[in-house]
Every structure is written in structure tokens, then in C-alpha cells.
Write an enzyme that holds these catalytic residues in place. Structure first.
Site, PDB file in Angstrom:
ATOM      1  N   HIS A 192       0.807  -1.217   0.000  1.00 11.34           N
ATOM      2  CA  HIS A 192       0.000   0.000   0.000  1.00 11.34           C
ATOM      3  C   HIS A 192       0.841   1.268   0.000  1.00 11.34           C
ATOM      4  CE1 HIS A 192      -4.451   1.051   1.059  1.00 11.34           C
ATOM      5  NE2 HIS A 192      -4.008   1.717   0.015  1.00 11.34           N
TER       6      HIS A 192
ATOM      7  N   ASP B  29     -10.103  -0.435   3.722  1.00 11.81           N
ATOM      8  CA  ASP B  29      -8.915  -1.031   4.320  1.00 11.81           C
ATOM      9  C   ASP B  29      -9.203  -1.424   5.764  1.00 11.81           C
ATOM     10  OD1 ASP B  29      -6.252  -1.613   5.097  1.00 11.81           O
ATOM     11  OD2 ASP B  29      -5.450   0.065   3.948  1.00 11.81           O
TER      12      ASP B  29
ATOM     13  N   HIS C 242      -6.895  -1.145   7.874  1.00 11.97           N
ATOM     14  CA  HIS C 242      -5.985  -0.250   8.588  1.00 11.97           C
ATOM     15  C   HIS C 242      -6.197   1.190   8.152  1.00 11.97           C
ATOM     16  CE1 HIS C 242      -4.117  -4.269   8.041  1.00 11.97           C
ATOM     17  NE2 HIS C 242      -3.804  -4.131   9.322  1.00 11.97           N
TER      18      HIS C 242
ATOM     19  N   ASP D 142      -3.574   3.387   7.886  1.00 18.74           N
ATOM     20  CA  ASP D 142      -2.381   3.809   7.149  1.00 18.74           C
ATOM     21  C   ASP D 142      -2.089   5.290   7.380  1.00 18.74           C
ATOM     22  OD1 ASP D 142      -2.145   1.237   6.258  1.00 18.74           O
ATOM     23  OD2 ASP D 142      -3.029   1.607   4.296  1.00 18.74           O
TER      24      ASP D 142
ATOM     25  N   HIS E 227       4.261   1.084   4.219  1.00 19.14           N
ATOM     26  CA  HIS E 227       2.904   0.756   3.751  1.00 19.14           C
ATOM     27  C   HIS E 227       1.842   1.086   4.796  1.00 19.14           C
ATOM     28  CE1 HIS E 227       2.079  -3.625   5.348  1.00 19.14           C
ATOM     29  NE2 HIS E 227       2.703  -2.899   6.245  1.00 19.14           N
TER      30      HIS E 227
ATOM     31  N   ASP F 157      -7.543  -1.865  -0.422  1.00 20.26           N
ATOM     32  CA  ASP F 157      -6.605  -2.849   0.106  1.00 20.26           C
ATOM     33  C   ASP F 157      -7.388  -4.146   0.300  1.00 20.26           C
ATOM     34  OD1 ASP F 157      -4.964  -4.441   1.793  1.00 20.26           O
ATOM     35  OD2 ASP F 157      -3.983  -2.647   2.598  1.00 20.26           O
TER      36      ASP F 157
ATOM     37  N   ASP G 113      -6.924  -6.478   2.184  1.00 20.73           N
ATOM     38  CA  ASP G 113      -7.097  -6.902   3.574  1.00 20.73           C
ATOM     39  C   ASP G 113      -8.291  -6.221   4.225  1.00 20.73           C
ATOM     40  OD1 ASP G 113      -6.351  -4.414   4.772  1.00 20.73           O
ATOM     41  OD2 ASP G 113      -4.260  -5.035   4.990  1.00 20.73           O
TER      42      ASP G 113
ATOM     43  N   GLU H 208      -2.011  -4.924  -2.231  1.00 20.06           N
ATOM     44  CA  GLU H 208      -1.696  -5.898  -1.171  1.00 20.06           C
ATOM     45  C   GLU H 208      -2.118  -7.331  -1.492  1.00 20.06           C
ATOM     46  OE1 GLU H 208       0.231  -5.477   1.362  1.00 20.06           O
ATOM     47  OE2 GLU H 208       0.289  -3.321   1.793  1.00 20.06           O
TER      48      GLU H 208
END
Length: 299
Positions: free
Chosen positions: A99, A122, A124, A126, A139, A226, A228, A271
Site C-alpha cells: 500500500h 482497508d 488499517h 495507514d 505501507h 486494500d 485486507d 496488497e
């Protein structure tokens, strides 16, 4: 959206420590991305992969950020590639890679706009910086960098900063945030829909609110997806999986609603790590979601 799409591969694996994500663009292509988009009626140009810088053995930049010089150089190239696609009035679709490539994507995607909106799909946030990151992995920093927070070599890519404003960001699917990220979200009042909101409100309401929130305040919208963000049962081939994520079907609904809203001006899928995947399941999910994003219909 433009009916002309340019695909840019960014096989970066330097923004984190698990190898394999550099093969993500190839895996997504192998899963049939180009033919899927062409079947919907798009003219698709595959620009191939940008060159990835490789770190020197010694760290000469005296930074706690891993592979800073190589990540910066690569994102400068990605910025140029995305900017060139936009100058041709085509839709840039970037394939990652980890990412950290969003630093370059957003630098190019935001350049023509005064108020670019960002949907950050996402697990996360980030939103880390060198001071808040537990790992030093870049990332986990691209959204903070795009806000103008972080190492100058990263925030200055493209020759301007910030790329986005905090009030123009919507994070969807968050379920793993570091303390520094939580503090920044509260300080800047960034709009975040965690898994709690998705469970409680439902994906339809979340996307309706997100689209309504961005539509009137922005002059373009970038989607940074992303894999994830999805639950690991649906997307196992990612480097930082977090249980309890967005379902495959919920993600399709989100993409379908974005397609109907017709607000996107750029997008990236990141990712995908084939080494950690199960029979290319995560890359195939990415292609299927891209189909929904670009208007694929069952009937």
C-alpha cells in the site's frame, strides 16, 4: 468514469517486510482483469509495470523508515505514470504491490483537482508517521503522507502537498488502528466507518452516507482498495490479515454502489500476495470487485 482505462502495475514489496506482494499485479492480470473489463465495454490499455528501485545495502538516509530512498524513487515514477494517464483523459487503474504505492498514485491522481476525495477501503488507517509507527514500514503511512504528514522526501512527491484534505477522506472497514492513528483521526475529524458501523448500519447505509458526504465537497474521488479490507476467509492472500472483515458480498455491494454513483476518477487495488494466497483466490476477488466497480451486471 472514462470508458478508457489504463492499467499501471506497481510491483512494490519494499513498504513492508513480507515478500511476495510484488507479484500482486501479475496475479491480478492472470486472474483475467483485462478481458473482464473489455467484456463490460471498456477500452483497456495495459501500460505494464513501472520500474521498482532496489535499496542499497547500507541505509544512507539515517531514517527509521525502511527502504525510504527506494520507496520514494518508485513512487516518483508512479506519480509520473498516473499523471500521464490522466493527461490523456483516461482512467488510471493501479495494481499493487504493497500500500505504500498509494503515495505515488495519490500524488498523480490529486494533481488536477482542488478537492480530491478519497475512499480508503482497508482494515488499517495507514495514518502512521515515523514517530507513531511501531514497525517503520511505509505501507502503514501512505494516507498520512498524502495529508502532508511524514518524511519530506515522501510528502514532496509530485512537487506539492498536501494531496488530500482530512475532511475529504472516508475510511471504510477499519478494525486495526494504532494509537497514533486514532489520535490523528480524532484531531482531524476524519470520517471513519469501522466494522462496528458496517455491522450496525449495514453496507448500504455506510456507502450511501460515504457517497453523499463526498459528492458535494469534492471534484474527483479516488478509491484505494486494500484487499485486507475483506475478511481473510474471502481474501487470504494478504500480508496483514485482520479477522472480522468486510464480506465478499458486502464488498461487491460497495463497488456496485460506487459504480452507480459515478464519482470515481481513479482507483487502485493493492496488497495481493500470491505466496500467501489459496489458488489465486484473492486476485480473483480483486478482479471480480473491479468488475462490479466498473459496472458489470448479472442481467
Amino acid at each position: 468514469m472514462s470508458k478508457q482505462i489504463s492499467i499501471i502495475g506497481a510491483p512494490m514489496d519494499l513498504g513492508q517486510s513480507r515478500r511476495g506482494v510484488d507479484m500482486g499485479p501479475s496475479a491480478i492480470r492472470y486472474a483475467g482483469l483485462v478481458s473482464r473489463l473489455e467484456a463490460i465495454g471498456y477500452e483497456v490499455e495495459d501500460c505494464g509495470d513501472i520500474e521498482i528501485s532496489r535499496p542499497e545495502k547500507e541505509n544512507h538516509d539515517h531514517s527509521s523508515l525502511k527502504n525510504l530512498k527506494a520507496v520514494t524513487e518508485t513512487n516518483e515514477r508512479l506519480y509520473q505514470a498516473v499523471a500521464e494517464v490522466i493527461n490523456k483523459k483516461r482512467f488510471p487503474l493501479v495494481l499493487g504491490g504493497d500500500h505504500s504505492i498509494a503515495i505515488g498514485t495519490l500524488a498523480g491522481a490529486a494533481k488536477p483537482y482542488q478537492n480530491l476525495g478519497v475512499i480508503w477501503y482497508d482494515a488499517h488507517g495507514d495514518l502512521n508517521t515515523a514517530e507513531t509507527s511501531p514497525s517503520g514500514n511505509i505501507h502503514g503511512m501512505p494516507l498520512a503522507v498524502s495529508l502532508g504528514l511524514g518524511h519530506p522526501s515522501l510528502t514532496s512527491i509530485g512537487g506539492y502537498q498536501p494531496k488530500v484534505k482530512p475532511e475529504n477522506i472516508v475510511i471504510i472497514g477499519a478494525r486495526s488502528l494504532d494509537k497514533g492513528e486514532r489520535d490523528l483521526i480524532r484531531k482531524e475529524n476524519i470520517r471513519v466507518y469501522t466494522m462496528h458501523e458496517i455491522d450496525r448500519l449495514g453496507m448500504t447505509a455506510v456507502m450511501e452516507e460515504a457517497i453523499h458526504y463526498l459528492k458535494d465537497r469534492t471534484d474527483g474521488v479516488h478509491l484505494s482498495l486494500d484487499l485486507d479490507g475483506l475478511d481473510p476467509s474471502d481474501a487470504p492472500g494478504v500480508g496483514t490479515p485482520v479477522l472480522g472483515g468486510i464480506s465478499y458480498r458486502e464488498s461487491h455491494l460497495a463497488m456496485e454502489m460506487l459504480s452507480e454513483a459515478d464519482i470515481l476518477t481513479s482507483a487502485e487495488f493493492v496488497e495481493v500476495n500470491p505466496i500467501l494466497d489459496e489458488k489465486n483466490k484473492t486476485a480473483e476477488a480483486a478482479v471480480a470487485l473491479a468488475g462490479s466497480l466498473f459496472g458489470e451486471k448479472l442481467l
